[in-house]
Design an enzyme around this catalytic site. Structure first.
Site, mmCIF file in Angstrom:
data_model
loop_
_atom_site.group_PDB
_atom_site.id
_atom_site.type_symbol
_atom_site.label_atom_id
_atom_site.label_comp_id
_atom_site.label_asym_id
_atom_site.label_seq_id
_atom_site.Cartn_x
_atom_site.Cartn_y
_atom_site.Cartn_z
ATOM 1 N N HIS A 1 0.774 -1.254 -0.063
ATOM 2 C CA HIS A 1 -0.098 0.035 -0.089
ATOM 3 C C HIS A 1 0.934 1.208 -0.004
ATOM 4 O O HIS A 1 2.054 1.227 0.077
ATOM 5 C CB HIS A 1 -0.926 0.074 1.257
ATOM 6 C CG HIS A 1 -0.540 0.137 2.630
ATOM 7 N ND1 HIS A 1 0.143 -0.795 3.254
ATOM 8 C CD2 HIS A 1 -0.239 1.435 3.189
ATOM 9 C CE1 HIS A 1 0.721 -0.422 4.639
ATOM 10 N NE2 HIS A 1 0.563 1.042 4.216
ATOM 11 N N HIS B 1 1.677 4.124 1.737
ATOM 12 C CA HIS B 1 2.025 4.993 2.914
ATOM 13 C C HIS B 1 3.592 5.120 2.841
ATOM 14 O O HIS B 1 4.400 4.129 2.426
ATOM 15 C CB HIS B 1 1.654 4.474 4.057
ATOM 16 C CG HIS B 1 -0.033 4.396 4.290
ATOM 17 N ND1 HIS B 1 -0.558 3.818 5.452
ATOM 18 C CD2 HIS B 1 -0.854 5.525 3.448
ATOM 19 C CE1 HIS B 1 -1.919 4.414 5.149
ATOM 20 N NE2 HIS B 1 -2.232 5.282 4.185
ATOM 21 N N ASP C 1 5.639 4.816 4.986
ATOM 22 C CA ASP C 1 6.704 3.709 5.807
ATOM 23 C C ASP C 1 6.507 2.340 4.881
ATOM 24 O O ASP C 1 7.441 1.419 5.572
ATOM 25 C CB ASP C 1 5.984 3.653 7.436
ATOM 26 C CG ASP C 1 4.678 3.249 7.529
ATOM 27 O OD1 ASP C 1 3.833 3.527 6.369
ATOM 28 O OD2 ASP C 1 4.094 2.801 8.312
ATOM 29 N N HIS C 2 6.038 2.269 3.906
ATOM 30 C CA HIS C 2 6.303 0.987 3.170
ATOM 31 C C HIS C 2 6.655 1.486 1.552
ATOM 32 O O HIS C 2 7.350 0.773 0.939
ATOM 33 C CB HIS C 2 4.919 0.259 3.160
ATOM 34 C CG HIS C 2 4.460 -0.111 4.591
ATOM 35 N ND1 HIS C 2 5.161 -0.910 5.346
ATOM 36 C CD2 HIS C 2 3.623 0.295 5.393
ATOM 37 C CE1 HIS C 2 4.657 -0.760 6.597
ATOM 38 N NE2 HIS C 2 3.545 0.208 6.432
ATOM 39 N N HIS D 1 -7.329 -0.850 5.154
ATOM 40 C CA HIS D 1 -6.214 0.034 5.442
ATOM 41 C C HIS D 1 -6.036 1.189 4.527
ATOM 42 O O HIS D 1 -5.586 2.361 5.089
ATOM 43 C CB HIS D 1 -4.918 -1.068 5.835
ATOM 44 C CG HIS D 1 -3.792 0.015 6.384
ATOM 45 N ND1 HIS D 1 -3.785 0.291 7.859
ATOM 46 C CD2 HIS D 1 -2.555 0.401 6.006
ATOM 47 C CE1 HIS D 1 -2.756 0.814 8.077
ATOM 48 N NE2 HIS D 1 -1.983 1.071 6.968
ATOM 49 N N TYR E 1 -8.476 6.175 12.110
ATOM 50 C CA TYR E 1 -9.345 6.203 11.137
ATOM 51 C C TYR E 1 -10.887 6.529 11.582
ATOM 52 O O TYR E 1 -11.336 5.975 12.611
ATOM 53 C CB TYR E 1 -9.242 5.098 10.196
ATOM 54 C CG TYR E 1 -8.307 4.835 9.416
ATOM 55 C CD1 TYR E 1 -7.315 5.331 9.695
ATOM 56 C CD2 TYR E 1 -8.276 3.592 8.470
ATOM 57 C CE1 TYR E 1 -5.814 5.076 8.851
ATOM 58 C CE2 TYR E 1 -7.076 3.211 7.731
ATOM 59 C CZ TYR E 1 -5.962 4.017 7.811
ATOM 60 O OH TYR E 1 -4.730 3.622 7.269
ATOM 61 N N HIS F 1 4.116 -4.601 8.953
ATOM 62 C CA HIS F 1 4.812 -4.421 10.322
ATOM 63 C C HIS F 1 4.860 -5.838 10.880
ATOM 64 O O HIS F 1 4.012 -6.490 11.498
ATOM 65 C CB HIS F 1 4.031 -3.543 11.210
ATOM 66 C CG HIS F 1 3.984 -2.199 10.905
ATOM 67 N ND1 HIS F 1 4.880 -1.233 10.933
ATOM 68 C CD2 HIS F 1 2.960 -1.504 9.814
ATOM 69 C CE1 HIS F 1 4.405 -0.243 10.353
ATOM 70 N NE2 HIS F 1 3.445 -0.128 9.816
#
Length: 291
Positions: free
Chosen positions: A106, A108, A110-111, A182, A213, A247
């Site tokens: 996805h 974001h 951090d990925h 997500h 969310y 994660h």
């Protein structure tokens, strides 16, 4: 009396003039996207299965899959991880040009953070869902939940995949399973490998959390609850002998412990069940607050 009035008026004018020409305070600094230090702690390549290695950090997964024709990277972690990933690539005996594909879970920071840098430096092609491709091109800006808080270098997706589509590289077939929630474009990727020579079904499954969310009557994501419900069912049905998640703690992995066996590794069903319990708690709490 008139003199006093004139004096007061003159003082007010002088004060206003002094204020107008005073040096204003500096504008605020930009606030960087800061994260847990473990998300940025590099680790040496960690063997997951015979051809799959974790090359990211202690708390962010970046999987290297070695094929007969180059290597494939699933996710990359934070933007500042590009150099580290390439160093780990070389530790496994591969040059930057050997990175052929990057598969996104996805969009974001951090990925998907280092995808742009890795694409420039390796020539690898980026594969994602259509929903993720839009957000990747915007560098994460105007995110449905985070706005412009967690942006990253924008990157163009080379191949947009559909639900159930297969992406093949060097004899390894990666299947995309859509699991929105997500993010609207979230994907689980599955492929076959071996562990100590025995066949295993690998599953890299996107996050099922809903951090901060809004779930009820979300104007920008009206079907978010239904999407999560479908995704829980999708994850339970995946071909899944070895589960990994963006994660690692979400699926029981402890990369820092060099846990090559995944002693606490969860099943896909257990992962979905736990995520759904947490989702239901959050939903119930929202409903209580709106009464």
């Amino acid at each position: 009396m008139r003199l006093r009035t004139f004096t007061c008026a003159l003082s007010a004018v002088l004060l206003h003039a002094a204020t107008a020409f005073a040096t204003p305070p500096p504008l605020p600094q930009l606030e960087a996207y800061t994260v847990d230090a473990r998300w940025l702690q590099p680790i040496q390549p960690l063997r997951i299965s015979d051809h799959t290695w974790q090359i990211g950090t202690e708390e962010l997964t970046a999987l290297l899959v070695e094929t007969q024709d180059g290597v494939v990277l699933l996710d990359g972690g934070m933007p500042q991880m590009a150099d580290h990933l390439l160093a780990n690539l070389q530790r496994r005996g591969f040059a930057p040009k050997d990175l052929r594909l990057m598969l996104s879970s996805h969009a974001h920071a951090d990925h998907a953070g280092p995808f742009a840098a890795l694409k420039r430096r390796t020539g690898a092609r980026l594969v994602a869902s259509a929903e993720s491709a839009v957000l990747l091109a915007r560098g994460g800006s105007d995110d449905l939940h985070f706005g412009d808080d967690i942006t990253f270098p924008p990157v163009v997706t080379d191949r947009v995949v559909m639900d159930g589509e297969v992406v093949t590289q060097g004899g390894v077939a990666f299947t995309a399973h859509f699991m929105p929630g997500h993010t609207p474009g979230s994907i689980a990727w599955t492929w076959n490998d071996t562990r100590d020579g025995k066949p295993v079904r690998m599953a890299y499954v996107d996050s099922l959390s809903a951090p901060g969310y809004r779930l009820l009557a979300n104007p920008r994501y009206p079907n978010i609850i239904n999407d999560y419900r479908r995704s829980f069912a999708t994850v339970r049905a995946l071909p899944c002998d070895v589960l990994l998640t963006p994660h690692p703690g979400s699926s029981g992995w402890e990369y820092a412990a060099r846990d090559t066996a995944g002693a606490k590794m969860m099943s896909c069903k257990a992962y979905a069940d736990e995520a759904e319990r947490e989702f239901n708690k959050k939903l119930a709490e929202e409903r209580r607050k709106t009464r």
